[in-house]
Design a protein around this motif. Structure first.
Motif, short mmCIF file in Angstrom:
data_model
loop_
_atom_site.label_atom_id
_atom_site.label_comp_id
_atom_site.label_asym_id
_atom_site.label_seq_id
_atom_site.Cartn_x
_atom_site.Cartn_y
_atom_site.Cartn_z
N HIS A 68 0.85 -1.20 0.00
CA HIS A 68 0.00 0.00 0.00
C HIS A 68 0.88 1.24 0.00
N SER B 214 -1.59 -2.26 5.05
CA SER B 214 -2.43 -1.10 4.75
C SER B 214 -1.93 0.11 5.52
N THR C 137 -7.79 -2.84 5.49
CA THR C 137 -8.55 -1.62 5.21
C THR C 137 -8.62 -0.77 6.47
N ASN D 261 -12.91 -5.10 1.14
CA ASN D 261 -12.57 -3.68 1.06
C ASN D 261 -13.77 -2.88 1.55
N GLN E 187 -19.12 -1.99 1.54
CA GLN E 187 -18.06 -2.98 1.54
C GLN E 187 -18.26 -3.99 0.43
N ARG F 279 -7.87 -5.97 -3.72
CA ARG F 279 -8.73 -5.20 -2.83
C ARG F 279 -8.35 -3.73 -2.70
N GLN F 280 -7.05 -3.41 -2.75
CA GLN F 280 -6.62 -2.02 -2.57
C GLN F 280 -6.22 -1.38 -3.89
N SER G 92 -1.76 -2.23 -4.99
CA SER G 92 -2.56 -1.11 -4.50
C SER G 92 -2.46 0.07 -5.44
#
Length: 386
Positions: free
Chosen positions: A42, A117, A170, A232, A245, A335-336, A379
């Motif tokens: 991230h 994260s 997250t 997420n 979400q 997810r990121q 990310s």
């Protein structure tokens, strides 16, 4: 890096990259890799100062947070845990010389292996780890403390890892209230704090359990809860504590800060995906990127890419395909790996495990590829210094 520039911050398996689009979000240039080629999960930035942080690491390097204050020209690393290289190099001068290794303190020893994260709000930099812990820095990432209230939650002994491990992936903050935080852990679910992280409440309850019965998938909602494998989460603009979400099994909306969740998956082509994105000014406009299934390859349904958009809080959905590959498309968006800017019209950006970055400058209606052949993208975030 100067003011009046928009930069897409990219974390990959082989370091951090910066994509600069200037003031016009065009003519994109790619710089990197940074952070000594560490896996970077991230990257986030602070627009008012231009500071960039990149979190990552692994078994070999240990975990740490890198920081640049000059647009990526130079970086320093706050090392947090030890890796294999530290043990080898500490006992062998030749190995130390080969890897240009010097001793560094690792205040958390071997407590976790990666930073997964990052989140900056109200002068505080937060970091989530694997396995799941939450750290806080009040000195711009030079040092961190462990927020033990989350780790000591009564449910912690029962947390189960997702496929990538037990990761805190997250971190959501309330821009109006520094005391309010939400975090997502796979596969322990959503947690919220209203006192700056001292204590936490688990928030996975369904608003209507009867509508979510009879799902055979192991990650599906059951026992009155959404399912704990949240992928997420994002807070919508405004004062209503509206959260969205993307779960391992479905997309969900909460109108009460996560205390209850509504299923808004109807109209989407699958229940599986990773990222979720909310419009910077409209709490009812959201985007997600469904994948076919967790066990079926994790690529766009029918191998045709689409970002799905809703303008009514998830009551209806439309596929946005213009500019995206519509055949033989087998990439995954993690997810990121989806972000946006605050401009008008709002820009959207996502990265793929095949090393492409796509951008939309018209709120998801059309897309263009602004970078390709990067390492696996983990990310995507945006720093806009206009």
């Amino acid at each position: 890096m100067t003011t009046n520039e928009l930069t897409v911050l990219v974390g990959t398996t082989k370091g951090a990259f910066l994509l600069n689009g200037g003031s016009a979000r065009s003519g994109w240039s790619v710089k990197g890799p940074y952070c000594d080629g560490w896996p970077i999960n991230h990257v986030v930035g602070r627009a008012d100062t231009g500071t960039i942080w990149a979190g990552g690491g692994g078994d070999w390097t240990g975990a740490g947070v890198w920081k640049s204050q000059d647009g990526g020209e130079t970086w320093s690393c706050t090392k947090l845990t030890k890796g294999t290289v530290d043990e080898w190099a500490a006992n062998d001068p030749d190995t130390a010389q080969f890897f240009n290794w010097t001793p560094q303190s690792a205040p958390f020893e071997e407590d976790f292996t990666q930073i997964w994260s990052l989140g900056f709000a109200h002068g505080v930099l937060y970091a989530g780890t694997k396995p799941a812990r939450l750290l806080r820095s009040t000195d711009d990432g030079d040092s961190f403390e462990h927020l033990e209230g989350l780790s000591n939650h009564p449910s912690a002994k029962d947390w189960s890892p997702g496929a990538a491990g037990l990761v805190l992936h997250t971190i959501v903050s309330d821009p109006a209230d520094p005391r309010k935080l939400w975090i997502g852990i796979s596969a322990a679910g959503v947690f919220a704090s209203e006192n700056g992280g001292k204590t936490w409440e688990r928030r996975n309850r369904l608003s209507n359990a009867a509508t979510c019965e009879d799902h055979p998938h192991p990650a599906a909602p059951r026992d009155g809860e959404t399912g704990h494998c949240v992928h997420n989460m994002m807070l919508a603009p405004g004062s209503g504590d509206v959260l969205y979400q993307q779960n391992h099994h479905g997309v969900w909306r909460s109108s009460d800060g996560g205390r209850s969740w509504d299923d808004i998956n109807e109209g989407l082509p699958s229940t599986f995906g990773f990222p979720i994105r909310v419009h910077p000014r409209d709490p009812d406009t959201i985007w997600t990127l469904p994948l076919n299934s967790d066990a079926g390859g994790r690529y766009p349904p029918d191998a045709a890419a689409a970002v799905w958009k809703s303008m009514d809080g998830g009551k209806s959905w439309q596929a946005k395909r213009q500019g995206l590959p519509q055949e033989a498309c087998f990439f995954t968006v993690l997810r990121q790996a989806m972000a946006g800017d605050d401009r008008d019209p709002a820009g959207l950006y996502f990265g793929t495990n095949t090393g492409s970055i796509f951008a939309s400058l018209d709120e998801g209606e059309s897309w263009l590829e602004i970078a390709r052949h990067l390492p696996t993208v983990l990310s995507v975030e945006v720093m806009d210094r206009t």
